[in-house]
Each structure stands twice: as C-alpha cells, then as structure tokens.
Design a protein around this motif. Structure first.
Motif, PDB file in Angstrom:
ATOM      1  N   THR A 226       0.837  -1.199   0.000  1.00 31.38           N
ATOM      2  CA  THR A 226       0.000   0.000   0.000  1.00 31.38           C
ATOM      3  C   THR A 226       0.868   1.242   0.000  1.00 31.38           C
ATOM      4  OG1 THR A 226      -1.749  -1.149   1.220  1.00 31.38           O
ATOM      5  CG2 THR A 226      -1.796   1.270   1.226  1.00 31.38           C
ATOM      6  N   GLN A 227       0.629   2.125  -0.938  1.00 26.56           N
ATOM      7  CA  GLN A 227       1.354   3.383  -1.036  1.00 26.56           C
ATOM      8  C   GLN A 227       0.357   4.521  -1.188  1.00 26.56           C
ATOM      9  OE1 GLN A 227       4.152   3.170  -4.253  1.00 26.56           O
ATOM     10  NE2 GLN A 227       5.293   1.460  -3.369  1.00 26.56           N
ATOM     11  N   PRO A 228       0.580   5.641  -0.509  1.00 22.78           N
ATOM     12  CA  PRO A 228      -0.353   6.771  -0.630  1.00 22.78           C
ATOM     13  C   PRO A 228      -0.270   7.394  -2.018  1.00 22.78           C
ATOM     14  CG  PRO A 228       1.582   7.422   0.632  1.00 22.78           C
ATOM     15  CD  PRO A 228       1.702   5.932   0.410  1.00 22.78           C
ATOM     16  N   LEU A 229      -1.429   7.839  -2.508  1.00 22.29           N
ATOM     17  CA  LEU A 229      -1.435   8.579  -3.764  1.00 22.29           C
ATOM     18  C   LEU A 229      -0.678   9.874  -3.589  1.00 22.29           C
ATOM     19  CD1 LEU A 229      -5.136   8.211  -4.975  1.00 22.29           C
ATOM     20  CD2 LEU A 229      -3.118   7.368  -6.166  1.00 22.29           C
ATOM     21  N   SER A 230       0.023  10.294  -4.621  1.00 24.36           N
ATOM     22  CA  SER A 230       0.701  11.585  -4.563  1.00 24.36           C
ATOM     23  C   SER A 230      -0.336  12.699  -4.565  1.00 24.36           C
ATOM     24  CB  SER A 230       1.635  11.754  -5.771  1.00 24.36           C
ATOM     25  OG  SER A 230       0.881  11.852  -6.961  1.00 24.36           O
ATOM     26  N   ARG A 231       0.073  13.852  -4.118  1.00 22.58           N
ATOM     27  CA  ARG A 231      -0.825  15.006  -4.086  1.00 22.58           C
ATOM     28  C   ARG A 231      -1.393  15.293  -5.468  1.00 22.58           C
ATOM     29  NH1 ARG A 231      -1.751  19.582  -1.131  1.00 22.58           N
ATOM     30  NH2 ARG A 231      -2.255  21.453  -2.328  1.00 22.58           N
ATOM     31  N   ILE A 232      -0.544  15.213  -6.478  1.00 23.27           N
ATOM     32  CA  ILE A 232      -0.992  15.529  -7.831  1.00 23.27           C
ATOM     33  C   ILE A 232      -2.087  14.570  -8.272  1.00 23.27           C
ATOM     34  CG2 ILE A 232       0.869  14.159  -8.820  1.00 23.27           C
ATOM     35  CD1 ILE A 232       0.903  15.974 -11.189  1.00 23.27           C
ATOM     36  N   LYS A 233      -1.959  13.284  -7.946  1.00 22.93           N
ATOM     37  CA  LYS A 233      -2.955  12.316  -8.385  1.00 22.93           C
ATOM     38  C   LYS A 233      -4.268  12.473  -7.626  1.00 22.93           C
ATOM     39  CE  LYS A 233       0.228   8.797 -10.109  1.00 22.93           C
ATOM     40  NZ  LYS A 233      -0.194   8.985 -11.500  1.00 22.93           N
ATOM     41  N   LYS A 234      -4.190  12.795  -6.348  1.00 23.37           N
ATOM     42  CA  LYS A 234      -5.418  12.970  -5.577  1.00 23.37           C
ATOM     43  C   LYS A 234      -6.216  14.168  -6.073  1.00 23.37           C
ATOM     44  CE  LYS A 234      -3.471  12.964  -1.485  1.00 23.37           C
ATOM     45  NZ  LYS A 234      -3.363  13.024  -0.012  1.00 23.37           N
ATOM     46  N   ILE A 235      -5.540  15.280  -6.258  1.00 19.67           N
ATOM     47  CA  ILE A 235      -6.263  16.494  -6.639  1.00 19.67           C
ATOM     48  C   ILE A 235      -6.643  16.454  -8.111  1.00 19.67           C
ATOM     49  CG2 ILE A 235      -6.126  19.001  -6.769  1.00 19.67           C
ATOM     50  CD1 ILE A 235      -4.336  18.933  -4.345  1.00 19.67           C
ATOM     51  N   SER A 236      -5.737  16.002  -8.962  1.00 18.62           N
ATOM     52  CA  SER A 236      -6.067  15.953 -10.386  1.00 18.62           C
ATOM     53  C   SER A 236      -7.168  14.934 -10.637  1.00 18.62           C
ATOM     54  CB  SER A 236      -4.825  15.601 -11.208  1.00 18.62           C
ATOM     55  OG  SER A 236      -4.368  14.294 -10.915  1.00 18.62           O
ATOM     56  N   GLY A 237      -7.180  13.849  -9.869  1.00 13.61           N
ATOM     57  CA  GLY A 237      -8.225  12.849 -10.046  1.00 13.61           C
ATOM     58  C   GLY A 237      -9.606  13.421  -9.793  1.00 13.61           C
ATOM     59  N   ALA A 238      -9.734  14.208  -8.726  1.00 18.08           N
ATOM     60  CA  ALA A 238     -11.018  14.830  -8.415  1.00 18.08           C
ATOM     61  C   ALA A 238     -11.433  15.811  -9.500  1.00 18.08           C
ATOM     62  CB  ALA A 238     -10.927  15.538  -7.067  1.00 18.08           C
ATOM     63  N   ASN A 239     -10.478  16.583  -9.999  1.00 14.94           N
ATOM     64  CA  ASN A 239     -10.793  17.556 -11.038  1.00 14.94           C
ATOM     65  C   ASN A 239     -11.136  16.871 -12.360  1.00 14.94           C
ATOM     66  OD1 ASN A 239     -10.373  20.487 -10.067  1.00 14.94           O
ATOM     67  ND2 ASN A 239      -8.609  19.423  -9.231  1.00 14.94           N
ATOM     68  N   LEU A 240     -10.428  15.807 -12.672  1.00  9.56           N
ATOM     69  CA  LEU A 240     -10.725  15.064 -13.891  1.00  9.56           C
ATOM     70  C   LEU A 240     -12.126  14.462 -13.816  1.00  9.56           C
ATOM     71  CD1 LEU A 240      -7.341  13.226 -14.491  1.00  9.56           C
ATOM     72  CD2 LEU A 240      -8.392  14.893 -16.014  1.00  9.56           C
ATOM     73  N   HIS A 241     -12.465  13.939 -12.655  1.00  6.64           N
ATOM     74  CA  HIS A 241     -13.792  13.372 -12.475  1.00  6.64           C
ATOM     75  C   HIS A 241     -14.860  14.436 -12.692  1.00  6.64           C
ATOM     76  CE1 HIS A 241     -16.631  10.757  -9.773  1.00  6.64           C
ATOM     77  NE2 HIS A 241     -17.036  10.846 -11.028  1.00  6.64           N
ATOM     78  N   ARG A 242     -14.633  15.612 -12.107  1.00  6.40           N
ATOM     79  CA  ARG A 242     -15.580  16.708 -12.295  1.00  6.40           C
ATOM     80  C   ARG A 242     -15.729  17.059 -13.767  1.00  6.40           C
ATOM     81  NH1 ARG A 242     -13.099  22.208 -10.989  1.00  6.40           N
ATOM     82  NH2 ARG A 242     -12.086  21.566 -12.930  1.00  6.40           N
ATOM     83  N   ASN A 243     -14.602  17.223 -14.459  1.00  2.00           N
ATOM     84  CA  ASN A 243     -14.655  17.602 -15.869  1.00  2.00           C
ATOM     85  C   ASN A 243     -15.361  16.539 -16.703  1.00  2.00           C
ATOM     86  OD1 ASN A 243     -13.210  19.828 -15.096  1.00  2.00           O
ATOM     87  ND2 ASN A 243     -11.287  19.210 -16.052  1.00  2.00           N
ATOM     88  N   TRP A 244     -15.086  15.281 -16.400  1.00  2.00           N
ATOM     89  CA  TRP A 244     -15.682  14.194 -17.187  1.00  2.00           C
ATOM     90  C   TRP A 244     -17.185  14.108 -16.957  1.00  2.00           C
ATOM     91  CZ3 TRP A 244     -14.469  11.606 -21.275  1.00  2.00           C
ATOM     92  CH2 TRP A 244     -15.175  10.441 -21.603  1.00  2.00           C
ATOM     93  N   VAL A 245     -17.613  14.315 -15.705  1.00  2.00           N
ATOM     94  CA  VAL A 245     -19.030  14.205 -15.376  1.00  2.00           C
ATOM     95  C   VAL A 245     -19.811  15.421 -15.875  1.00  2.00           C
ATOM     96  CG1 VAL A 245     -20.679  14.182 -13.459  1.00  2.00           C
ATOM     97  CG2 VAL A 245     -18.682  12.682 -13.403  1.00  2.00           C
ATOM     98  N   MET A 246     -19.226  16.603 -15.775  1.00  8.37           N
ATOM     99  CA  MET A 246     -19.971  17.830 -16.048  1.00  8.37           C
ATOM    100  C   MET A 246     -19.891  18.290 -17.501  1.00  8.37           C
ATOM    101  SD  MET A 246     -19.334  20.071 -12.587  1.00  8.37           S
ATOM    102  CE  MET A 246     -20.603  21.241 -13.089  1.00  8.37           C
ATOM    103  N   ILE A 247     -18.867  17.871 -18.237  1.00  5.84           N
ATOM    104  CA  ILE A 247     -18.718  18.292 -19.634  1.00  5.84           C
ATOM    105  C   ILE A 247     -19.155  17.148 -20.546  1.00  5.84           C
ATOM    106  CG2 ILE A 247     -17.101  19.019 -21.430  1.00  5.84           C
ATOM    107  CD1 ILE A 247     -15.340  20.207 -19.255  1.00  5.84           C
ATOM    108  N   PRO A 248     -20.101  17.394 -21.443  1.00  7.52           N
ATOM    109  CA  PRO A 248     -20.499  16.339 -22.398  1.00  7.52           C
ATOM    110  C   PRO A 248     -19.429  16.162 -23.473  1.00  7.52           C
ATOM    111  CG  PRO A 248     -21.733  18.357 -22.826  1.00  7.52           C
ATOM    112  CD  PRO A 248     -20.937  18.618 -21.583  1.00  7.52           C
ATOM    113  N   HIS A 249     -18.526  15.233 -23.226  1.00  2.00           N
ATOM    114  CA  HIS A 249     -17.405  15.005 -24.134  1.00  2.00           C
ATOM    115  C   HIS A 249     -17.837  14.259 -25.397  1.00  2.00           C
ATOM    116  CE1 HIS A 249     -14.928  15.957 -20.651  1.00  2.00           C
ATOM    117  NE2 HIS A 249     -13.820  15.828 -21.370  1.00  2.00           N
TER     118      HIS A 249
END
Length: 450
Positions: A226-249
């Motif tokens: 078990t290894q903690p996610l890096s800061r970049i992956k935690k925050i970018s993951g949340a933002n990517l999820h938001r963009n994917w859910v809210m923008i009709p790609h």
C-alpha cells in the motif's frame, strides 16, 4: 557582526493573501542555500520558499495560517557574508511548485499539476473521487467554518459544504485533507449524503444515487503493498472526475499525413543543431492549432454562465511528463511566436516542470491544450477537456502506412489525431471541419501562413 538577510515572498503571480501551510524551520536552525523555509498554498499551487543563502534563522515573521502576498517578509537570516544592503528573494527563481489544478488526459490540460517528491504524501491515502453536487449539498451557511480560500475552492470543486466538514488543523481549521476524508466517507457510505440527493427530483429527474464505494480486504487474496497517492494524483483525479461528469465530451478521431512535415522537421534540426534547439512535432502542432483556432473561434472560447467568452489571445497548453505526473505548461501568445521560439520555450518549460520549478503563471490562462503520446505509443485515445477550455487535442504515435495516390500504394507517415470537444459549445459538424482543417495544415504546413 553578521548582517541580516531578509527572505521575502517571491513573485507568485497574481495571488494575494496566500496562506502559510507549513513552517519548515525554527529560530536557531542552520539552513543551507536553497533549503526550503516555508510552504505557501494558493488555490492552484503549493510553493516552497527557498533560502537565498546559507545561515542561521534569526527570526520567523510568519506562522502557520498567516496570509502573505508578494514581498512580505517571512524570515530573517544571519549570514557572515551577506550583501551590504541585505538580500531578499524577489524573483521566485528557486521556488519549487506543486500544481494542484485539473489535468485533462493530457493532463489540465490543466491547467496542469506538479507535486514535490518530498511532500507528495497526505494524511489520507485512498483514491479520491469527486462527489457530484447531487450527492453532497452545497446549500447551507458555511461562512462560520474555519477554512482557507484554497480549501473552500477545493470543497466547491468537489461539491462539498464545508460547514459539514470537521477540521483537524490548528484551532479546528479545515484542511484539504479534511475535505478529502469527508468525500471518501460519503463515497464509502461511512457518512450519509443529504436525503434529497438519493431521492428523485420533483421535476422527474433523479440524482446519481451512487452505491457506496466497495470495501475490500485485499490481503485475503494475496500479498499487497500500500502506497499513498501523490498530491498531484489525488487532486487531479477529483478535477478530472468533475470535468468528465460535467462536460459532455465527444471525441473525433482522424489521421494526418505528416510525411512532408517530418522531412521539414528533420531538416530544421540538422540546420539548427549548433543552436541547441530541437524541433519536435508538438511545436508544429501548436502552430497548426493556432491557425485552426483562428478559423474556428468557438474552440478558443469558454462558457461563463449563459455567455460564451471568445478569447482574442492564443495561449496553448501542452502536456509535460514529470516524475510526479503530468503538468501543463502554457505557451503564451503562440500566434506571435515562430517555430524557433516555440521550440525553445517548450524545452525551457519542460525542464522547469521536471525540476518542479514551474511558477503558477506559467500554467495559467490556457485556451486550448495538446496531449501528445507520440513518444509512448497508441492509436487513438479520449483526452479529458481541461475546464474552462472547451476542447483538447490528443496526438498518438505516427506510423508508416500504405496510401493510395491514384495510381499505386505509397508509404506515408500517418499521425493519429483525437479531438475531444464540449458538445454544449461545439457541434459535430464544426468539430469535423476543425479536424479536417488541422489535417490539411499538417499535410502541407505552408497553409499555416494563409
């Protein structure tokens, strides 16, 4: 007698009142040149302020929770060889930056994201997913909650009401880790989402009504690490999820014949070998995209409520691979720069990204982003749009293919293109025209001057 060295907040772009989130030294400590003294966190980035010289900490002018701006005095150092007038950091040249902005599949696209290797871990280590606004209410008065502007912005991006979050920071301050833990609690079912979220809306619509995130004891099935996610992956993951859910790609895939362009690229590299500038395909793609954005201005726009903002500038972001993840430096005013300038600036920004020294303003203001996987491989992919941009271009690995020239099949170098676009702003016909025009420029680069 030693002279005092004043260490001040360097150039941090347009940010004001940036919170101090960590003081890394104490009075009496001996510090070395470029050693980090304090850590600042804006709503987009985390920055280390390095020491301008070796010396001893005489006095600390800030503490955790203080808000500082450019030029604010933070530390006094005693050094035997200080300049007569005292020294201060003002240009930010040694600032180590850790971006915390959305990354599109390029990303961010982000605007992109850099994490400090020494501080990439966090108090909470699970994968973070953005909670849709339907799942966690934004309603309620959160003004009484003790949270920094960056933490409040992070909460808004995840759809979290900070008044429902318990702070674990100094004096009950709500940190980003607290918000992350709250989101994980809702996703795993440990915390209940508002009742209205699970019930169908009165108008006939319904919330996502997500099932709790599965809890699995992976050790039952074999050994784990078990290894903690890096800061970049935690925050970018949340933002990517938001963009994917809210923008009709929607993604349009196409192919460009770059046989002649590749020959030109090789020739330019030979001619400029002594100049130390290397021309990559991405530099040509940036110029080609600028021409396409001028012809199809909707791709250079952003949604602002019910308005569409058409930008009169052309700042192009490009994905840069770093040890801590992808970040997206921005080539500003790419329409006013030649290939030589773009290639040189790309090399400089890429090195800063790898070294973790990109400044915030070097990752801001992008109009359109390019994610290139050509050096890795693949045919096509779906890059995630970097909000508030409305499109992103993905480049895959080019390969030789037989192409019919009317008489016979001839070998041609073919580049796969993947254009993701926001269907709220752009329709399929316009996206098809954009891709066709881009393909024509890459096939005959002389068209870029038309």
């Amino acid at each position: 007698m030693t002279q005092a060295i004043e260490v001040k907040v360097p150039d941090i772009g347009d940010y004001k009142d940036v919170p101090v989130i960590e003081v890394l030294v104490k009075i009496g400590d001996t510090v070395e040149l470029e050693q980090s003294l304090v850590m600042l966190e804006s709503d987009k980035a985390t920055m280390d302020v390095p020491s301008p010289a070796a010396g001893i900490v005489r006095d600390l002018k800030v503490k955790v929770g203080d808000a500082v701006s450019e030029g604010a005095l933070i530390v006094l150092l005693d050094a035997a060889s200080a300049p007569a007038s005292g020294a201060s950091i003002g240009n930010g040249s040694g600032t180590a930056l850790q971006e915390a902005q959305p990354l599109s599949c390029a990303p961010q696209s982000v605007e992109a994201l850099v994490a400090s290797p020494a501080r990439s871990s966090s108090n909470s280590s699970g994968h973070v997913q953005a909670v849709p606004a339907a799942a966690v209410s934004l309603e309620g008065d959160s003004r009484g909650s003790h949270a920094s502007p960056s933490a409040r912005k992070y909460a808004r991006e995840l759809g979290v009401d900070v008044s429902r979050v318990t702070g674990t920071g100094p004096k009950g301050r709500i940190t980003q880790d607290d918000i992350t833990a709250f989101v994980k609690g809702v996703m795993t079912g440990a915390l209940a989402a508002p009742a209205a979220a699970a019930a169908p809306a009165a108008g006939g619509g319904a919330g996502l009504n997500l099932l709790p995130w599965p809890k699995v004891d992976f050790t039952k099935f074999g050994p784990i690490d078990t290894q903690p996610l890096s800061r970049i992956k935690k925050i970018s993951g949340a933002n990517l999820h938001r963009n994917w859910v809210m923008i009709p790609h929607v993604t349009n895939n196409d192919e460009a014949d770059i046989t002649d362009l590749e020959a030109l690229r090789v020739q330019l590299n030979k001619e400029n070998e002594k100049a130390g500038v290397k021309f990559t395909l991405l530099a040509f793609a940036i110029k080609a995209c600028v021409a396409a954005l001028k012809k199809f201005p909707a791709f250079n726009a952003s949604l602002d409520g019910d308005n569409l903002v058409f930008k009169q500038y052309y700042h192009i972001g490009f994905a840069a691979d770093t040890p801590n993840g992808l970040v997206v430096p921005v080539i500003r005013d790419a329409d006013k720069k030649g290939l030589f300038d773009i290639a040189r600036e790309m090399a400089e920004l890429s090195k800063l990204a790898r070294d973790g020294k990109l400044k915030p303003d070097q990752m801001q203001g992008g109009c359109f982003s390019i994610s290139s996987l050509g050096g890795i491989g693949g045919k096509h992919f779906t890059p995630i749009i970097n909000a508030p941009e409305v499109a992103i271009l993905g480049l895959s690995k080019s390969e030789m293919k037989p192409v019919w020239d009317g008489k016979q099949f001839v070998p041609r170098l073919i580049l796969p293109l993947s254009l993701s676009w926001d269907h709220r702003v752009i329709d399929g016909a316009e996206a098809g025209r954009f891709n066709a025009y881009l393909v024509s420029i890459l096939g005959d680069f002389r068209r870029v001057i038309l």
